[in-house]
Write a protein that holds these residues in place. Sequence first.
Motif, short mmCIF file in Angstrom:
data_model
loop_
_atom_site.label_atom_id
_atom_site.label_comp_id
_atom_site.label_asym_id
_atom_site.label_seq_id
_atom_site.Cartn_x
_atom_site.Cartn_y
_atom_site.Cartn_z
N GLN A 12 -15.76 -10.46 -0.09
CA GLN A 12 -15.57 -8.92 -0.42
C GLN A 12 -14.65 -8.67 -1.55
OE1 GLN A 12 -15.50 -10.53 2.51
NE2 GLN A 12 -15.93 -9.19 4.07
N PHE A 58 -8.36 0.67 -7.14
CA PHE A 58 -9.50 1.36 -7.96
C PHE A 58 -9.77 2.84 -7.69
CE2 PHE A 58 -10.85 -3.32 -7.56
CZ PHE A 58 -9.96 -3.66 -8.96
N ASN A 59 -9.69 3.34 -6.35
CA ASN A 59 -9.88 4.75 -6.33
C ASN A 59 -8.77 5.51 -6.92
OD1 ASN A 59 -12.05 4.20 -4.59
ND2 ASN A 59 -10.67 4.06 -2.66
N GLU A 109 -9.15 -1.76 -3.10
CA GLU A 109 -9.56 -0.53 -2.95
C GLU A 109 -8.92 0.67 -3.41
OE1 GLU A 109 -11.26 -0.95 0.79
OE2 GLU A 109 -13.09 -1.89 0.18
N LEU A 134 -16.27 -6.81 -4.85
CA LEU A 134 -15.46 -5.62 -5.44
C LEU A 134 -15.15 -5.63 -6.91
CD1 LEU A 134 -14.06 -2.82 -4.59
CD2 LEU A 134 -12.06 -3.96 -4.10
N ARG A 172 -16.54 -3.40 -9.72
CA ARG A 172 -15.87 -2.62 -10.68
C ARG A 172 -15.97 -3.02 -12.23
NH1 ARG A 172 -13.29 1.62 -7.76
NH2 ARG A 172 -14.13 1.50 -5.74
N LEU A 210 -8.00 -6.58 0.15
CA LEU A 210 -8.81 -5.86 -0.01
C LEU A 210 -8.66 -4.25 0.02
CD1 LEU A 210 -12.29 -5.72 -0.56
CD2 LEU A 210 -12.45 -5.84 1.75
N GLU A 211 -8.06 -4.05 0.97
CA GLU A 211 -7.62 -2.57 1.26
C GLU A 211 -6.76 -2.13 0.09
OE1 GLU A 211 -7.61 -4.90 3.42
OE2 GLU A 211 -9.07 -4.10 4.91
N THR A 234 0.89 -1.31 -0.17
CA THR A 234 -0.04 -0.11 0.10
C THR A 234 0.92 1.34 0.17
OG1 THR A 234 -1.74 -1.15 1.25
CG2 THR A 234 -1.90 1.21 1.24
#
Length: 693
Positions: free
Chosen positions: A124, A55-56, A52, A128, A132, A48-49, A17
């Motif tokens: 999840q 994609f953001n 996300e 997701l 998307r 998952l984080e 991340t």
Amino acid sequence: MSDIFRNLNNNNEIECTRIIKENHSFINSVEDQFGLTVIHLAAQKRFLELLELIFNIVNENEKEFINFDIDAVDFNDNTALHYACSSSINEITPISFINKNLNHPYLNNSTTNVSNRDQSKKYQVVKLLLERGSSPSRYNKLNYCPVQLACKEIDFKVVELLQEYDTENTLKKPHRKIIDLNHYSLQLQSLQLPQISKYLETKTKERKQNIIDKLNDRQSIENGPTCLHLLLQSLNKIKSLTLEFIVSWDPMNDHDSSKLEEMIEKHHPLIRLAKLLFQQMHSQYSNQIDQCTGRTALQQFIYQFPSDTEEYTRFMAQDLQFNNIEISKDHFKVTFETLFLVLVRLWYHNNYQFSLNSQPSIFQSEQESSQDDCETSIGYMCYNESKSLLLSQVLNFLRFNMSEKDRLEIIESKNTREETPLFIAAANGNKLALDYLLEIGACPNSLNKYGCTPLHESLYLGYYEIAKKLILCGSDVNLGKSVYPGSNPLQIVCQQGDFDMFDFIIKHGGRLDCVDQDKNDLLTLAQDHEDLVDYINGHVQVYFKQTVCKVLSKYDFKEELDQIVSDQFMSSPYQIIKPLNYQPDSTNDITKITIEINQQSSSGFSRQLKIKSKEDVYYKHILLHKPTFQHLLTIIRNRFKPQESSSLQKLTNEQFQKRFIKSVLLRPDIILQDDYDLQFLKENDEIEIEFYK
């Protein structure tokens, strides 16, 4: 390997991340050997984080990531959704590709396998990706789509989710299995055995080439395994889910059988997913054959269930824990038995044909395909005692959920060798399956295509205890094979020279004067066995004109004859009509005698009867050879209490009667208690036994 992939491989989501936040360009990074992108590995790791965040960033920087593709594929055509739905990279990678990259960390690092990690985020991550825009109907190079991979994982929630987004109904399509010819060719090397004859070597090469040619013409198999096949293909996965079910729903093992069935129906993921699949499919989906194996999904499950004692013990007794909670062997066994019963009921309600034969697989040569090796579901359970756990559940279900006609049609269904399940059990020495099948009413006199009965086959193979049980339950001891040389059971044993079995057959109706199709009598067949020769020479075949036949000792002929007339014909007068001018002192020179009982009502004794327990709906057919209560008790022990009979062999019939039998009733209202009561039995009389609870 770049920092981002190194940290992904080491399961360091926090560091991944940080790297992505500092340098957005890593989002488009591609790993060299597999063609993996960051989102492939992030999906496979259930990060998952991280997903996300990616994609953001993509949404906020559309111009920079105008070529970003959520369904970008690796070198094996896997999308991120494939990785999210599978348990390991190995599962979605062709074997030939794996062989070229054996030392790659993604294949060798155990952390790559998600089965060893917390999968709580799997749902999840899949959700997701679908939200998307990821496609649930893309196929990889192994022709797997995400929903098929989720079925292999027996993941009900993920399959249900994928189905909502799948507009092409991939759930309904069988897996078009790809055959890796290079790997398959390596497997065929086992056919090239060293130091074989030139003829065998030539035949081996022909067989190998025949298989390879067939596979070359069909790189993929159109009618491969359905999602039902994929659902039932991993016993270890089913075991793991069953252990998880026990810990979650039945940790104390304090539920009765009906409550346990209800809980499995509602909560076990295998049953929930199977129900979902049946809801989406046509009525004959349960009978669909996988051309790779030639079997239905249920047949394949039964076939792969442990087939030897050691393997069965490992499956039932080892690694019985979930989340460090130990589960007892008995608890697991009861739950697994109940799970299979619920599975059988579900298949039955979806039109499964239990009498359906499997088919030759696509991997077999034409010569192999013409051989008789196709089996029914019941038949598969009768080869090994280890599969008797499954057999008992199926037979119990048939007993209480089918008409007698439909039940017997399944029990008497035959494989391509025309062998019934009882025949298979007898031919393989499977005493447990034999007991179950006889108890439910299987016929002991069916013939296979070679003219053998289960009794013939058990004698040929030396399973004498099984042969005795078959005889006690109605096998015809004088029925010869329908093909040359037409040997009957007594002739088979005579050639083998087993005195005890020979004597047993004689005492249960065997005839001394029989001959085979070559006109060989028993003395000829027994010429190498002195004890049998003495026995045959010392006995005479006696025919009563009223259809009963007996073998009596020549040395005690008069005493034994008088006893039989007393027991079976109520001491009626009799006369010897053949040979003519018979003299008592000539018995030693005679092999056959015919006697007439001078009583019109006397018809001898050998009765075909119907018998059942008070709790049963249907009758079993038995053959009562002698009008003695002891003989009837022996039949009852073998027909209704086979497990108790075998485990309590030291009990006499009288002790067995006192312990288990409350009453024996000749319907509608006559109590049977002794030999005298049996004298009045007629053909097809109905007998009902009430057992103590």
